[in-house]
Design a protein around this motif. Structure first.
Motif, short mmCIF file in Angstrom:
data_model
loop_
_atom_site.label_atom_id
_atom_site.label_comp_id
_atom_site.label_asym_id
_atom_site.label_seq_id
_atom_site.Cartn_x
_atom_site.Cartn_y
_atom_site.Cartn_z
N GLU A 228 0.82 -1.20 0.00
CA GLU A 228 0.00 0.00 0.00
C GLU A 228 0.86 1.26 0.00
OE1 GLU A 228 -3.08 -0.61 -0.47
OE2 GLU A 228 -2.66 -2.75 -0.22
N ASP A 229 2.06 1.17 0.58
CA ASP A 229 2.96 2.32 0.64
C ASP A 229 3.83 2.44 -0.60
OD1 ASP A 229 1.99 2.88 3.17
OD2 ASP A 229 3.54 1.68 4.16
N ARG A 230 3.93 1.36 -1.40
CA ARG A 230 4.86 1.33 -2.53
C ARG A 230 4.15 1.02 -3.84
NH1 ARG A 230 9.98 -0.29 -0.62
NH2 ARG A 230 10.68 -0.40 -2.77
N THR A 231 2.97 1.59 -4.06
CA THR A 231 2.21 1.25 -5.26
C THR A 231 2.90 1.70 -6.54
OG1 THR A 231 0.95 3.29 -4.97
CG2 THR A 231 -0.01 1.28 -4.08
N THR A 232 3.74 2.73 -6.46
CA THR A 232 4.43 3.19 -7.66
C THR A 232 5.82 2.59 -7.80
OG1 THR A 232 5.28 5.12 -6.47
CG2 THR A 232 3.18 5.37 -7.63
N ASN A 233 6.27 1.85 -6.82
CA ASN A 233 7.58 1.22 -6.88
C ASN A 233 7.49 -0.09 -6.10
OD1 ASN A 233 10.25 0.68 -7.29
ND2 ASN A 233 11.01 2.20 -5.84
N PRO A 234 6.98 -1.16 -6.74
CA PRO A 234 6.70 -2.41 -6.04
C PRO A 234 7.90 -2.93 -5.26
CG PRO A 234 5.82 -2.48 -8.26
CD PRO A 234 6.66 -1.23 -8.16
N PRO A 235 7.68 -3.45 -4.05
CA PRO A 235 8.79 -3.92 -3.22
C PRO A 235 9.35 -5.25 -3.70
CG PRO A 235 6.69 -4.39 -2.16
CD PRO A 235 6.37 -3.58 -3.38
N SER A 236 10.57 -5.53 -3.29
CA SER A 236 11.21 -6.82 -3.55
C SER A 236 11.01 -7.73 -2.35
CB SER A 236 12.71 -6.62 -3.80
OG SER A 236 13.35 -6.17 -2.60
N ILE A 237 11.48 -8.98 -2.45
CA ILE A 237 11.41 -9.91 -1.34
C ILE A 237 12.20 -9.37 -0.14
CG2 ILE A 237 12.05 -12.21 -0.54
CD1 ILE A 237 9.59 -12.20 -2.28
N ALA A 238 13.35 -8.76 -0.40
CA ALA A 238 14.14 -8.18 0.69
C ALA A 238 13.36 -7.09 1.41
CB ALA A 238 15.46 -7.64 0.16
N ASP A 239 12.61 -6.28 0.65
CA ASP A 239 11.79 -5.24 1.26
C ASP A 239 10.70 -5.84 2.15
OD1 ASP A 239 13.16 -3.15 -0.03
OD2 ASP A 239 11.92 -3.36 -1.82
N LEU A 240 10.08 -6.94 1.67
CA LEU A 240 9.03 -7.59 2.45
C LEU A 240 9.60 -8.18 3.75
CD1 LEU A 240 6.99 -9.48 -0.31
CD2 LEU A 240 6.59 -7.20 0.64
N CYS A 241 10.79 -8.76 3.67
CA CYS A 241 11.43 -9.30 4.87
C CYS A 241 11.69 -8.20 5.89
CB CYS A 241 12.74 -9.99 4.51
SG CYS A 241 12.54 -11.58 3.64
N LYS A 242 12.16 -7.06 5.40
CA LYS A 242 12.44 -5.95 6.31
C LYS A 242 11.17 -5.45 6.97
CE LYS A 242 14.64 -1.39 6.43
NZ LYS A 242 15.34 -0.35 5.63
N ALA A 243 10.10 -5.32 6.19
CA ALA A 243 8.84 -4.82 6.72
C ALA A 243 8.26 -5.78 7.76
CB ALA A 243 7.84 -4.61 5.59
N ALA A 244 8.40 -7.10 7.53
CA ALA A 244 7.85 -8.10 8.43
C ALA A 244 8.79 -8.45 9.58
CB ALA A 244 7.49 -9.37 7.65
N ASN A 245 10.03 -7.97 9.50
CA ASN A 245 11.04 -8.22 10.53
C ASN A 245 11.36 -9.70 10.68
OD1 ASN A 245 12.89 -7.30 12.47
ND2 ASN A 245 11.45 -7.66 14.15
N VAL A 246 11.41 -10.42 9.55
CA VAL A 246 11.81 -11.83 9.54
C VAL A 246 12.72 -12.06 8.35
CG1 VAL A 246 9.69 -12.65 10.66
CG2 VAL A 246 9.80 -12.54 8.16
#
Length: 323
Positions: A228-246
């Motif tokens: 929802e925060d990155r609709t114009t620049n889709p996140p990578s797997i590394a970004d998802l890991c950072k956001a979820a803290n795992v």
């Protein structure tokens, strides 16, 4: 010896003939020297793709030569030999088909070879360490990027070669000058994650975060919020890991438990869904099929179109026509 690489490696011709000095001018290097060890002209055929934290090169040089390169301290080099004649030696290690050499130390690297065709990645060290930390669930200071030789094998090596070449191909319409092209930000972000995964598989243990009291739904929701925060620049797997803290292993387990699919599959589906919304948007003129696909990280428009049709029963061009 010629290593006999797959046919797809010959699709992109080299763009520029350069001397050794011209080849390295403007790049993040502290030292660049070359010595001819056989007859011929010391000229490079080179193509360069430039991003914010990632440089991609495809180069060819014919005569036998020795070279020594010392990158800037905040840059790591991944050398991916494609084919060569005789022995190709990187920091004293003899290259085998589908090897990748990582140079992250302060002394740089030395190579010797003849009739070389290379793919090379220059990666900003601080950004790469952050990606490795995000994917592994570790602190950045615990991530070491040491010199190493990684044996990918034919299957993984072919996919990695193809990934780099498709990234180059997707950048050829964004010229920055003779033989130089711009790297799309989303594609760069994805490739960063792949490089980090490649290095972690050799040097970093699996994520050590305990699964005790780990709520899969909460982990997935944290990752989803990033979309929802990155609709114009889709996140990578590394970004998802950072956001979820795992780390990537825990993220994989949680997505499989909640949705029954891997985070990579979910990420691809989410991006395709966002691409369709872009095509159907009434607020602005939609981009072309190719431009929208690239903006969401799909470097191969043909595979994107087939995947799009799998989900929505029509090709993206048909969606645009109906709109």
């Amino acid at each position: 010896m010629n290593v006999g690489q797959p046919k797809h490696l010959s699709r992109f011709p080299a763009k520029t003939d350069l001397t050794h000095q011209e080849f390295w001018r403007g790049l993040p290097t502290l030292q660049a020297e070359a010595v001819l060890l056989g007859p011929g002209r010391l000229e490079y055929k080179m193509l360069q793709v430039t991003g914010r934290d990632l440089l991609i090169f495809r180069s060819k040089v014919a005569p036998k030569m020795a070279s020594t390169i010392v990158p800037h301290p905040d840059w790591v080099v991944l050398m991916v030999p494609v084919d060569w004649h005789g022995d190709y030696v990187f920091n004293g290690q003899v290259a085998r088909p589908f090897d990748v050499f990582v140079s992250g130390g302060p002394d740089g690297y030395s190579t010797t070879g003849e009739k070389r065709h290379n793919l090379a990645l220059g990666v900003r060290k601080s950004s790469l360490k952050e990606a490795c930390a995000n994917l592994s669930g570790r602190y950045i200071e615990d991530v070491a990027l040491d010199d190493q030789q990684i044996a990918l094998g034919a299957a993984v090596g072919t996919r990695f070669h193809r990934r780099i070449l498709e990234t180059i191909a997707a950048s050829l319409e964004k010229s920055l000058g003779s033989g130089k092209f711009a790297l799309d930000a989303v594609v760069e972000n994805d490739l960063f994650s792949e490089i980090a995964n490649l290095i972690m598989a050799e040097t970093i243990e699996q994520n050590s975060v305990s699964s005790i009291n780990l709520d899969p739904v909460r982990v997935v929701r944290r990752a989803e919020e990033l979309f929802e925060d990155r609709t114009t620049n889709p996140p990578s797997i590394a970004d998802l890991c950072k956001a979820a803290n795992v780390g990537t292993t825990k993220l994989h387990l949680c997505f499989n438990e909640v949705y029954g699919v891997s985070p990579i599959a979910y990420l691809q589906a989410k991006r395709i869904t966002q691409a369709r919304c872009t095509y159907l948007s009434a607020e602005k003129v939609p981009p072309s099929v190719k431009d929208a696909a690239l903006s969401f990280g799909f470097t191969h428009s043909g595979r994107f179109a087939k995947r799009y049709r799998y989900f929505f029963g029509e090709y993206p061009s048909e969606t645009l026509n109906k709109r």
